[in-house]
Design a protein around this motif. Structure first.
Motif, short mmCIF file in Angstrom:
data_model
loop_
_atom_site.label_atom_id
_atom_site.label_comp_id
_atom_site.label_asym_id
_atom_site.label_seq_id
_atom_site.Cartn_x
_atom_site.Cartn_y
_atom_site.Cartn_z
N PHE A 103 -22.94 3.03 8.62
CA PHE A 103 -23.47 4.14 8.17
C PHE A 103 -24.22 5.14 9.52
N PHE A 104 -25.16 4.11 9.59
CA PHE A 104 -26.14 4.22 10.44
C PHE A 104 -25.81 5.03 12.07
N ILE A 108 -25.36 8.26 13.96
CA ILE A 108 -26.33 8.54 15.65
C ILE A 108 -25.71 8.73 16.40
N SER A 109 -24.65 7.98 16.42
CA SER A 109 -23.64 8.27 18.17
C SER A 109 -22.04 8.39 18.33
N GLN A 128 -28.95 15.13 9.69
CA GLN A 128 -30.38 14.75 9.45
C GLN A 128 -30.72 13.91 11.18
N ILE A 129 -29.94 11.98 10.66
CA ILE A 129 -30.51 10.81 11.19
C ILE A 129 -29.80 11.48 13.08
N ALA A 130 -28.34 11.87 13.36
CA ALA A 130 -28.15 12.80 14.17
C ALA A 130 -28.97 13.27 15.28
N ASP A 131 -29.87 14.76 15.00
CA ASP A 131 -30.14 15.49 14.95
C ASP A 131 -31.78 14.89 15.69
N ARG A 132 -32.70 13.61 15.22
CA ARG A 132 -33.72 13.05 14.58
C ARG A 132 -33.36 11.55 15.67
N LYS A 133 -32.43 11.60 16.06
CA LYS A 133 -32.32 10.59 17.72
C LYS A 133 -33.10 10.27 18.35
N GLY A 134 -33.95 10.56 18.84
CA GLY A 134 -35.17 10.86 19.53
C GLY A 134 -36.48 10.65 19.20
N ALA A 135 -36.29 10.80 17.70
CA ALA A 135 -37.94 10.49 16.96
C ALA A 135 -38.00 9.85 15.85
N ILE A 136 -36.76 9.24 15.68
CA ILE A 136 -37.09 7.90 14.80
C ILE A 136 -37.23 6.72 16.08
N ARG A 137 -38.41 5.67 15.16
CA ARG A 137 -38.89 4.81 16.33
C ARG A 137 -38.81 3.54 15.43
N ARG A 138 -38.73 3.83 14.49
CA ARG A 138 -38.23 2.42 13.51
C ARG A 138 -37.14 2.36 11.64
N LEU A 139 -36.39 1.45 11.60
CA LEU A 139 -35.16 1.88 10.92
C LEU A 139 -35.39 0.44 9.72
N ARG A 140 -36.13 1.29 8.70
CA ARG A 140 -35.33 -0.57 7.80
C ARG A 140 -34.98 -0.26 6.89
N LEU A 141 -34.05 -1.25 6.46
CA LEU A 141 -32.64 -1.33 5.08
C LEU A 141 -33.26 -2.40 4.29
N THR A 142 -32.80 -1.47 3.44
CA THR A 142 -33.44 -2.26 1.79
C THR A 142 -32.51 -2.11 0.73
N LEU A 143 -32.27 -3.10 0.81
CA LEU A 143 -30.97 -3.43 -0.30
C LEU A 143 -31.53 -3.71 -1.81
N PHE A 144 -30.98 -3.01 -3.00
CA PHE A 144 -31.64 -2.97 -4.86
C PHE A 144 -30.51 -3.38 -4.72
N THR A 162 -28.30 0.14 18.09
CA THR A 162 -28.65 1.35 19.20
C THR A 162 -30.01 1.86 19.51
N GLY A 163 -30.58 0.50 19.67
CA GLY A 163 -31.28 0.30 21.02
C GLY A 163 -33.31 0.80 19.52
N ILE A 164 -32.52 1.09 18.04
CA ILE A 164 -34.08 1.30 17.08
C ILE A 164 -34.37 -0.61 16.79
N PRO A 165 -35.64 -0.73 16.61
CA PRO A 165 -35.89 -2.05 15.59
C PRO A 165 -35.53 -1.46 14.50
N VAL A 166 -34.97 -3.44 14.06
CA VAL A 166 -34.34 -2.73 12.20
C VAL A 166 -35.18 -4.00 11.72
#
Length: 688
Positions: A103-104, A108-109, A128-144, A162-166
């Motif tokens: 999804f991410f 984003i791309s 919003q993910i696409a619009d903030r592409k340059g501002a997203i420095r980190r991505l955290r994925l959380t599973l419930f 996509t070049g972003i630390p996860v």
């Protein structure tokens, strides 16, 4: 008696089913909200927005949150309303994370937003993910997950998308059980400095001669401190400090200036950091003693310094290599943490007092609300014989703790007297109150920021007149809670509701209801709602009409704004909704206006309640004063007189107290005596 994970699973499932029915929500949504609220309350995440999306192309997302530090958190659910606790395998975990990663990546791309309905929550998120592409420095994925991992997984290996630390984290039913069962009601952070940074941190022991606790003085490299904050964020900060930061913003200008212009003088200029830990491990090296591991490091003073170091490094590309911060680390075991850590936090923050920072769970306001909730019976609802109580959870976990030592029959009686759906927390109270009395935008900013705003406001009002917080205030707050939760249920069943933005719709609906009653120079009869423990058909109709208009308005944000949740956080959103007040007034049934009470009636209720509270305060003050012997009052008089700290008024009233029980101070004199007693305690004078 502690419950097993299997018992907890079945209790949790019942809580979820009851909550979904009561709140008019789908079980999946209720599951996500319950777990997310746990994590928000304990600082694991700053906030949560529901956003359910599943596609056949192997994509899924169930929630998200953008923080102010360039991190996006995406939540994905493993939930099928299972009636048995089963294992969550590594394959299941990998599949879930792959779907949310897809999804991410598509957002984003690959232009995913162009394929989605423009008013849907998933469109807003993808755009919003696409619009903030340059501002997203980190991505955290959380599973419930409603399942249980066969082995506890503290951390999954980080990766890059996509070049972003996860980074990844899993909250399964076992981990949730551990968190709720923990004495501090939060999962402790475990730092292995040798593993994380290649070496321990040198320290100086400062606890020789005492066995009460261990204490260390540390010169902490700023780079290391900023790195910890980047990785763990608000979890690193003790809860009171999180509130303090929410109230003040993130960067202190003075600290930033020193970092940028005089880094070599930072150690001299900065007051340093006060921290606590449950335990530490040390190792003697050739260079001296080093701390190699810390369990549950919590910063109780110096959150502003910590956050400012991180932000200045990120925003200004500041070099922190020459900066060091002094840290006082106290090791407080889990058994004593609930009583000692708040005191350390309070005393350490004394130099920089802010109302919100002082608005801890032991603030007199919370203590008074808790007292009302344990004492006041709510009228029985229609066709029900038994009266109940609304349980105010002043400190996290009180509702569960209150049942922990009860027998099964006593637990049943407790739950009958305090139904789970009639439990509300500090953040719930802030939400109920702020939509009426302050600003709906605050509620849309998330639970913690909204509570910080509420804390500031109530802190100021308490200083002006604590008598205003009385039984009427408590009953009105519960009535507002009843309206809030009824509105959530109403919105969920409306034919126009598409499953998104319920929290935003509810906040603005109630704010508009408040606005309209003010325009009509009237007020909702909250005592009637308290007495009936619910809202009538007329008010339901009004809420349905207003919520329809609010939904119509917020789902059409101005050009250039793609995410509706973000639009709802802006002042302009409320301004535009307010401009439709006259239009909405004409749509409401006339019988609603006839039910409003006048300003005079409301003021009379408040006046009576304040008078009663003053009497209650006097009675309680007399009870406390008379529980102290005349000899102890004489000792207090002697000690304060020797230090020349008594005013003439205090001097005369203390002499009266020295004659108890031959003479009994009045209620007003007792209030003065308690203030004098507090003065003595501040001077280190103990009557024990």
């Amino acid at each position: 008696m502690e419950t097993t994970t299997t018992e907890f699973f079945h209790d949790f499932r019942q809580e979820l089913l009851v909550g979904a029915e009561a709140n008019g929500s789908f079980q999946l949504s209720e599951f996500m909200e319950i777990v997310a609220n746990e994590l928000v309350e304990t600082g694991v995440t700053e906030g949560f927005e529901l956003c359910h999306y599943r596609a056949q192309r192997g994509m899924r997302v169930d929630g998200y949150w953008f923080d102010d530090e360039g991190m996006l958190e995406l939540f994905v659910a493993d939930f099928e309303s299972r009636d048995k606790l089963i294992s969550l395998t590594k394959t299941d975990v990998d599949t879930a994370f792959k779907r949310v990663t897809n999804f991410f990546e598509a957002s984003i791309s690959k232009g995913l937003s162009g394929e989605l309905e423009i008013t849907s929550p998933e469109y807003g998120l993808a755009r919003q993910i696409a619009d903030r592409k340059g501002a997203i420095r980190r991505l955290r994925l959380t599973l419930f997950s409603e399942r249980s991992l066969s082995e506890r997984i503290k951390e999954l290996p980080d990766s890059v998308v996509t070049g972003i630390p996860v980074s990844y984290q899993i909250w399964d039913i076992s981990r949730l059980h551990r968190q709720r069962s923990a004495r501090s009601h939060k999962e402790p952070l475990d730092f292995d400095f040798e593993h994380m940074f290649g070496s321990g941190i040198f320290c100086l022991p400062a606890h020789q001669g005492t066995e009460a606790y261990q204490s260390y003085l540390i010169v902490m490299p700023a780079e290391l401190l900023a790195s910890l904050y980047e990785r763990f964020g608000a979890r690193l900060l003790e809860q009171n400090v999180r509130t303090f930061l929410q109230a003040r913003g993130t960067v202190n200008k003075g600290i930033r200036a020193t970092i940028l212009n005089e880094p070599g003088m930072f150690f001299a200029y900065n007051n340093g950091i006060t921290a606590t830990a449950q335990s530490v491990e040390t190792r003697m090296t050739d260079a001296g003693l080093a701390i190699t591991r810390v369990i549950d490091l919590q910063i109780v003073n110096g959150g502003q310094t910590t956050a400012s170091l991180f932000h200045t490094k990120r925003r200004d590309k500041a070099d922190l290599s020459r900066i060091f911060v002094q840290m006082k680390l106290s090791v407080i075991d889990n058994k004593n943490s609930e009583t000692i850590v708040p005191k350390i936090s309070e005393y350490a923050n004394t130099q920089n007092r802010v109302n919100a920072a002082d608005f801890f769970s032991n603030h007199p306001f919370h203590v008074r609300m808790e007292g009302f909730s344990r004492r006041i019976w709510a009228p029985a609802q229609k066709n029900v014989q038994r009266e109940t109580k609304w349980f105010y959870e002043r400190a996290r976990g009180q509702y569960v703790d209150s049942q922990s030592k009860l027998t099964p029959s006593e637990q049943r009686r407790f739950k009958a007297e305090h139904p789970k759906l009639q439990m509300f927390t500090k953040t719930d109270l802030a939400k109920f109150e702020n939509v009426w009395d302050d600003h709906p935008r605050h509620v849309n900013l998330g639970a913690q920021k909204n509570f910080a705003q509420y804390a500031r406001r109530i802190g100021r009002e308490w200083e002006k007149s604590s008598d205003s917080f009385n039984e009427f205030y408590f009953k009105r707050a519960v009535a507002r809670g009843l309206i809030f939760r009824a509105t959530e249920r109403l919105v969920s069943v409306q034919p126009w509701y598409n499953g998104g933005y319920r929290a935003n719709i509810v906040a603005y609906t109630l704010a508009m209801l408040s606005e309209i009653t003010k325009r009509k120079k009237g007020h909702i009869d909250f005592l009637r709602i308290w007495n009936e423990q619910g809202i009538d058909v007329s008010l339901e109709s009004v809420l349905s009409i207003i919520s329809y208009v609010v939904n119509e308005d917020i789902t059409k944000p101005p050009d250039g704004i793609s995410n509706i949740s973000e639009w709802c956080k802006k002042e302009a959103c409320w301004d535009r909704i307010q401009s439709r007040a006259e239009e909405i007034e004409k749509l409401l049934p006339l019988d609603f206006y006839s039910q409003l009470i006048s300003f005079d009636e409301r003021d009379e209720e408040r006046k009576k309640a304040r008078k009663t509270q003053r009497i209650d305060n006097g009675i309680e003050a007399q009870r406390q004063v008379l529980s102290i012997s005349s000899d102890k009052w004489a000792y207090l008089h002697r000690e304060l007189s020797a230090r020349a700290l008594l005013s003439p008024k205090e001097e005369s009233i203390l002499k009266l107290a020295m004659q108890i029980p031959a003479k009994i101070p009045t209620d007003k004199q007792c209030l003065v005596l308690l203030d004098t007693l507090e003065k003595g305690m501040d001077e280190g004078i103990s009557l024990d």
